[in-house]
Design an enzyme around this catalytic site. Structure first.
Site, mmCIF file in Angstrom:
data_model
loop_
_atom_site.group_PDB
_atom_site.id
_atom_site.type_symbol
_atom_site.label_atom_id
_atom_site.label_comp_id
_atom_site.label_asym_id
_atom_site.label_seq_id
_atom_site.Cartn_x
_atom_site.Cartn_y
_atom_site.Cartn_z
ATOM 1 N N SER A 15 11.754 19.118 -4.383
ATOM 2 C CA SER A 15 10.761 18.913 -5.281
ATOM 3 C C SER A 15 10.520 20.041 -6.171
ATOM 4 O O SER A 15 9.639 20.113 -7.219
ATOM 5 C CB SER A 15 9.140 19.265 -4.378
ATOM 6 O OG SER A 15 8.986 18.066 -3.667
ATOM 7 N N LYS A 22 9.972 18.958 -9.795
ATOM 8 C CA LYS A 22 8.576 18.901 -10.379
ATOM 9 C C LYS A 22 8.552 20.005 -11.381
ATOM 10 O O LYS A 22 7.564 19.416 -12.301
ATOM 11 C CB LYS A 22 7.500 18.743 -9.378
ATOM 12 C CG LYS A 22 7.734 17.825 -8.374
ATOM 13 C CD LYS A 22 6.331 17.843 -7.255
ATOM 14 C CE LYS A 22 6.273 16.466 -6.295
ATOM 15 N NZ LYS A 22 7.466 16.562 -5.518
ATOM 16 N N LYS A 65 7.171 27.206 -6.992
ATOM 17 C CA LYS A 65 7.631 25.841 -6.477
ATOM 18 C C LYS A 65 8.404 25.768 -5.374
ATOM 19 O O LYS A 65 9.387 26.493 -5.210
ATOM 20 C CB LYS A 65 8.308 24.927 -7.568
ATOM 21 C CG LYS A 65 8.235 23.585 -7.326
ATOM 22 C CD LYS A 65 6.776 22.965 -7.285
ATOM 23 C CE LYS A 65 6.506 21.682 -6.552
ATOM 24 N NZ LYS A 65 6.481 21.739 -5.248
ATOM 25 N N SER A 68 2.742 19.710 -4.361
ATOM 26 C CA SER A 68 3.704 18.950 -4.275
ATOM 27 C C SER A 68 3.704 17.349 -4.019
ATOM 28 O O SER A 68 4.333 16.645 -3.246
ATOM 29 C CB SER A 68 4.838 19.272 -3.386
ATOM 30 O OG SER A 68 6.268 19.055 -3.612
#
Length: 347
Positions: A127, A130, A289, A184
Site C-alpha cells: 500500500s 497509494k 504510509k 489504507s
C-alpha cells in the site's frame, strides 16, 4: 690509675657528643620536612580567601545569579573535557538490529544517505503505492468534491481483503483520498483510479509516467492499491517518491490524520491511521504510509523530523506486525544519540 680512667671517660663522652650531633641534626631535619608536608596538605584542603566559595576548576558550581531582581542559583561550568565527535560511519548500522530487509534514511537538507541496508533491492511495496495514487489524482487537478461510488470493480479479487466500504457507498473524491492514505482503504484507492479520465488503464499509465519523471527507474505499478505484488520499487526510489509527495499539502494532511469521523450512507463511521507513530508525541511526522501483503511484508515510509533534521525513512519487508515501528524507533534513538555527526554520502 684513676687519672687514666677519668681521661678515658672524657674521651668517650667527647666522641659521643661528636657522633650524636649529626644524628640529632638529621632527626631534626626529618621532623621539619614532615611538618612542612602537613602544612602544604592542610593548605591544599582549605580554600584560600581568593578561592573561597568556588569549586574545583573541573567541576560545575552552583553560583548565585541575579535575574530580574531575584537571586537564583545557576550551574556554572568552569571547564569541560574535550568531547570526541563520533561519525555515524563509525557505528555499524547492524548494531541497530534492524529487522527490515531493506532500510534507508535520507537527510532532506542535503539529500545524503544517513543509513542504508540493501537500498537497491527491488521489492513489492504493497500500500505504499497509494502515495503515487494520490499524486496522480492531484496532478490531474480533478474536482475533490465530486462524488464517486464504490462498485463491484473495486472489490479485492486478488487477496480477498475486507473493507468497511460496501458496494454502493458514495463519497467525495477527497474523502476517498483521505481513507486511502489514512486507513489504507483499498476500495477507496481503486475507485480513485477507476474514476480517472480514461479509466483504470490510463491511471496506471499515469502512475508509471510519474515514477519515471521522479527518477524511480526501478519501480513499476500495475494497479492503484498495492494489492498486486507486481507493484515493486526500491528504498532509493521510494525516498524520491516520499520527497515528492511531501510537496502536496493534501497528502501531508491526509496521511498524518490520526482519526476521522466520516459520514457514509447517512451513518457516521470512525476511521483511524494504520501508523501508530502518527499518534505518538515523540514523533513529528510530515508524511506517513504503511503497507502490507504477504509478498511485501510490513512496510513503512515517512517524512519526519529526527534529531532536529528533516529525514525520509523507508523500511521494507519487516518481519512481525510491530517490527517496522520498532525499527523506526531504533533509528530515531540512534540518530538522537549525543555527539553523532552525519556522514555525507551521495544518494
Amino acid at each position: 690509675m684513676k687519672r687514666n680512667f677519668k681521661a678515658a671517660l672524657m674521651v668517650v663522652s667527647l666522641l659521643g657528643l661528636g657522633l650524636g650531633t649529626p644524628l640529632q641534626a638529621a632527626t631534626a631535619k626529618k621532623q621539619e620536612l614532615q611538618a612542612s608536608k602537613k602544612v602544604v596538605a592542610k593548605s591544599a584542603t582549605k580554600p584560600t580567601r581568593k578561592m573561597a566559595g568556588k569549586a574545583a576548576p573541573s567541576k560545575a558550581a552552583a553560583a548565585p545569579v541575579k535575574f530580574k531582581g531575584k537571586m537564583v542559583h545557576a550551574a556554572v561550568e568552569k571547564s569541560k573535557k574535550p568531547m570526541r565527535r563520533v561519525s555515524m560511519a563509525d557505528i555499524d548500522p547492524g548494531r541497530l538490529a534492524l529487522y527490515s530487509a531493506s532500510a534507508l534514511v535520507i537527510d532532506q537538507n542535503t539529500g545524503q544517505t544517513v543509513l542504508e541496508k540493501q537500498p537497491n533491492a527491488v521489492l513489492p511495496i504493497a500500500s505504499i503505492s497509494k502515495l503515487m495514487t494520490a499524486m496522480v489524482v492531484l496532478d490531474a487537478k480533478l474536482d475533490l468534491q465530486e462524488v464517486i461510488a464504490i462498485s463491484d470493480e473495486d472489490v479485492d479479487g486478488l487477496k480477498g481483503t475486507r473493507s468497511r466500504l460496501p458496494v454502493g457507498t458514495s463519497m467525495t473524491r477527497e474523502t476517498a483520498m483521505l481513507l486511502a492514505l489514512m486507513s489504507s482503504e483499498n476500495r477507496a484507492a481503486h475507485a480513485l483510479g477507476r474514476h480517472y479520465p480514461g479509466g483504470l488503464q490510463a491511471f496506471v499509465q499515469a502512475m508509471n509516467r510519474k515514477a519515471q519523471s521522479l527518477g524511480m527507474y526501478n519501480s513499476r505499478f500495475e494497479e492503484p492499491t498495492g494489492l498486486s505484488s507486481n507493484n515493486v520499487s526500491t528504498a532509493h526510489d521510494l525516498a524520491r517518491m516520499v520527497t515528492a509527495a511531501a510537496r502536496y499539502p493534501e497528502i501531508r494532511s491526509y496521511s498524518t490524520t490520526a482519526e476521522a469521523k466520516v459520514e457514509l450512507n447517512g451513518r457516521v463511521h470512525n476511521f483511524g491511521t494504520t501508523n501508530p507513530l502518527v499518534r505518538s508525541d515523540n514523533w513529528e511526522i510530515g508524511i506517513s504510509k504503511t503497507g502490507y501483503i504477504s509478498e511485501a511484508g510490513r512496510c513503512l515510509v515517512m517524512q519526519a523530523r529526527v534529531a532536529d533534521k528533516p529525514v525520509v525513512i523507508v523500511l521494507l519487508d519487516s518481519v512481525g506486525k510491530m517490527t517496522r515501528v520498532g525499527d523506526a524507533n531504533r533509528i530515531k534513538r540512534w540518530m538522537e544519540s549525543a555527539g553523532l555527526t552525519l556522514e555525507r554520502r551521495p544518494v
